[in-house]
Motif scaffolding. Structure first.
Motif, PDB file in Angstrom:
ATOM      1  N   GLN B  25      12.494  -7.112  -7.593  1.00  0.00           N
ATOM      2  CA  GLN B  25      11.472  -8.141  -7.792  1.00  0.00           C
ATOM      3  C   GLN B  25      11.207  -8.340  -9.282  1.00  0.00           C
ATOM      4  N   ASN B  26      10.970  -9.596  -9.657  1.00  0.00           N
ATOM      5  CA  ASN B  26      10.651  -9.905 -11.056  1.00  0.00           C
ATOM      6  C   ASN B  26       9.258 -10.499 -11.167  1.00  0.00           C
ATOM      7  N   LEU B  27       8.380 -10.074 -10.263  1.00  0.00           N
ATOM      8  CA  LEU B  27       7.006 -10.578 -10.221  1.00  0.00           C
ATOM      9  C   LEU B  27       6.035  -9.664 -10.969  1.00  0.00           C
ATOM     10  N   ASN B  28       6.559  -8.572 -11.507  1.00  0.00           N
ATOM     11  CA  ASN B  28       5.726  -7.578 -12.204  1.00  0.00           C
ATOM     12  C   ASN B  28       4.688  -6.945 -11.265  1.00  0.00           C
ATOM     13  N   HIS B  29       5.064  -6.809  -9.999  1.00  0.00           N
ATOM     14  CA  HIS B  29       4.172  -6.206  -9.015  1.00  0.00           C
ATOM     15  C   HIS B  29       4.284  -4.690  -9.031  1.00  0.00           C
ATOM     16  N   ASP B  30       3.133  -4.018  -8.851  1.00  0.00           N
ATOM     17  CA  ASP B  30       3.144  -2.558  -8.788  1.00  0.00           C
ATOM     18  C   ASP B  30       3.580  -2.043  -7.421  1.00  0.00           C
ATOM     19  N   ALA B  31       3.139  -2.718  -6.352  1.00  0.00           N
ATOM     20  CA  ALA B  31       3.367  -2.220  -5.000  1.00  0.00           C
ATOM     21  C   ALA B  31       4.593  -2.864  -4.363  1.00  0.00           C
ATOM     22  N   MET B  32       5.374  -2.031  -3.657  1.00  0.00           N
ATOM     23  CA  MET B  32       6.535  -2.533  -2.924  1.00  0.00           C
ATOM     24  C   MET B  32       6.588  -1.844  -1.576  1.00  0.00           C
ATOM     25  N   TYR B  33       7.192  -2.544  -0.600  1.00  0.00           N
ATOM     26  CA  TYR B  33       7.177  -2.095   0.801  1.00  0.00           C
ATOM     27  C   TYR B  33       8.525  -2.363   1.464  1.00  0.00           C
ATOM     28  N   TRP B  34       8.861  -1.517   2.438  1.00  0.00           N
ATOM     29  CA  TRP B  34      10.001  -1.779   3.316  1.00  0.00           C
ATOM     30  C   TRP B  34       9.510  -1.819   4.755  1.00  0.00           C
ATOM     31  N   TYR B  35       9.934  -2.890   5.460  1.00  0.00           N
ATOM     32  CA  TYR B  35       9.615  -3.059   6.865  1.00  0.00           C
ATOM     33  C   TYR B  35      10.891  -3.209   7.671  1.00  0.00           C
ATOM     34  N   ARG B  36      10.775  -2.827   8.933  1.00  0.00           N
ATOM     35  CA  ARG B  36      11.854  -3.028   9.891  1.00  0.00           C
ATOM     36  C   ARG B  36      11.343  -3.982  10.962  1.00  0.00           C
ATOM     37  N   GLN B  37      12.196  -4.944  11.386  1.00  0.00           N
ATOM     38  CA  GLN B  37      11.813  -5.900  12.422  1.00  0.00           C
ATOM     39  C   GLN B  37      12.860  -5.854  13.526  1.00  0.00           C
ATOM     40  N   ASP B  38      12.392  -5.602  14.750  1.00  0.00           N
ATOM     41  CA  ASP B  38      13.238  -5.637  15.935  1.00  0.00           C
ATOM     42  C   ASP B  38      12.812  -6.818  16.794  1.00  0.00           C
ATOM     43  N   PRO B  39      13.728  -7.357  17.599  1.00  0.00           N
ATOM     44  CA  PRO B  39      13.406  -8.547  18.410  1.00  0.00           C
ATOM     45  C   PRO B  39      12.161  -8.339  19.255  1.00  0.00           C
ATOM     46  N   GLY B  40      11.244  -9.297  19.214  1.00  0.00           N
ATOM     47  CA  GLY B  40      10.055  -9.253  20.051  1.00  0.00           C
ATOM     48  C   GLY B  40       8.987  -8.285  19.581  1.00  0.00           C
ATOM     49  N   GLN B  41       9.219  -7.637  18.442  1.00  0.00           N
ATOM     50  CA  GLN B  41       8.226  -6.689  17.923  1.00  0.00           C
ATOM     51  C   GLN B  41       7.710  -7.139  16.573  1.00  0.00           C
ATOM     52  N   GLY B  42       6.559  -6.653  16.224  1.00  0.00           N
ATOM     53  CA  GLY B  42       6.029  -6.919  14.898  1.00  0.00           C
ATOM     54  C   GLY B  42       6.771  -6.101  13.855  1.00  0.00           C
ATOM     55  N   LEU B  43       6.493  -6.351  12.603  1.00  0.00           N
ATOM     56  CA  LEU B  43       7.113  -5.573  11.540  1.00  0.00           C
ATOM     57  C   LEU B  43       6.512  -4.172  11.501  1.00  0.00           C
ATOM     58  N   ARG B  44       7.357  -3.186  11.338  1.00  0.00           N
ATOM     59  CA  ARG B  44       6.891  -1.800  11.251  1.00  0.00           C
ATOM     60  C   ARG B  44       7.210  -1.244   9.867  1.00  0.00           C
ATOM     61  N   LEU B  45       6.239  -0.565   9.281  1.00  0.00           N
ATOM     62  CA  LEU B  45       6.349  -0.083   7.914  1.00  0.00           C
ATOM     63  C   LEU B  45       7.179   1.189   7.846  1.00  0.00           C
ATOM     64  N   ILE B  46       8.193   1.187   6.962  1.00  0.00           N
ATOM     65  CA  ILE B  46       9.061   2.353   6.802  1.00  0.00           C
ATOM     66  C   ILE B  46       8.555   3.218   5.643  1.00  0.00           C
TER      67      ILE B  46
END
Lengths: 109, 114
Positions: B25-46
């Protein structure tokens, strides 16, 4: 643990009808609530961000309300168009984002 | 243009292999996240990271590892210990994880086990 629920899971409407999408969450200790749009196979696009101190936020045809005490948010899309067809996700934030499973919207021409 | 770049868009993994997904990212953001998405489910935080050289496990961290050596980069490694890795992976960033800031997402990486 925060639980986020979106009802209905799917919605089909004729073009021009207003859309009402619901989101509920179990823990009212949130920083903000965000609505996203996701097209098939794509990432998420942010639509609206409502801070925890706000009651609603508007952008063009979109209006989102937040009732933190009852754990509810509603996204209204006025005069729907076929281009509005997508999956809409809500997420609540408290150090991290917790997501609902989304509502898949189809707008029929 | 400012934003979040994920690569590759599609990735294939053989049984027993480790693979690494890139997020920049080149937004100069401090926080970053990884999510996993499976069909029919919401995003889950890794995993998530609030600042360089620091990261925390999310809800489904088993079988994954991350590093945050630079502010701009938060790579995710899917190890052979992850038994069901086929999914759509999304990276996100925000100015801070501690205040009311908007999160932005990349375009995702679709990982398939072959």
């Amino acid at each position: 643990k925060q639980e986020v629920t979106q009802i209905p899971a799917a919605l089909s409407v004729p073009e021009g009808e207003n859309l009402v999408l619901n989101c509920s969450f179990t823990d009212s200790a949130i920083y903000n609530l965000q609505w996203f749009r996701q097209d098939p196979g794509k990432g998420l696009t942010s639509l609206l961000l409502i801070q925890s101190s706000q009651r609603e936020q508007t952008s063009g045809r979109l209006n989102a309300s937040l009732d933190k005490s009852s754990g509810r948010s509603t996204l209204y899309i006025a005069a729907s168009q076929p281009g509005d067809s997508a999956t809409y996700l809500c997420a609540v934030s408290h150090y991290k984002l917790s997501f609902g499973a989304g509502t898949t919207v189809t707008v029929r021409a | 243009d400012g934003g979040i770049t994920q690569s590759p868009k599609y990735l294939f993994r053989k049984e027993g292999q480790n693979v690494t997904l890139s997020c920049e990212q080149n937004l100069n953001h401090d926080a970053m996240y990884w999510y996993r998405q499976d069909p029919g489910q919401g995003l889950r935080l890794i995993y998530y990271s609030q600042i360089v050289n620091d990261f925390q496990k999310g809800d489904i961290a088993e079988g994954y590892s991350v590093s945050r050596e630079k502010k701009e980069s938060f790579p995710l490694t899917v190890t052979s210990a992850q038994k069901n890795p086929t999914a759509f992976y999304l990276c996100a960033s925000s100015i801070s994880a501690l205040v009311n800031t908007e999160a932005f997402f990349g375009q995702g990486t679709r990982l398939t086990v072959v």
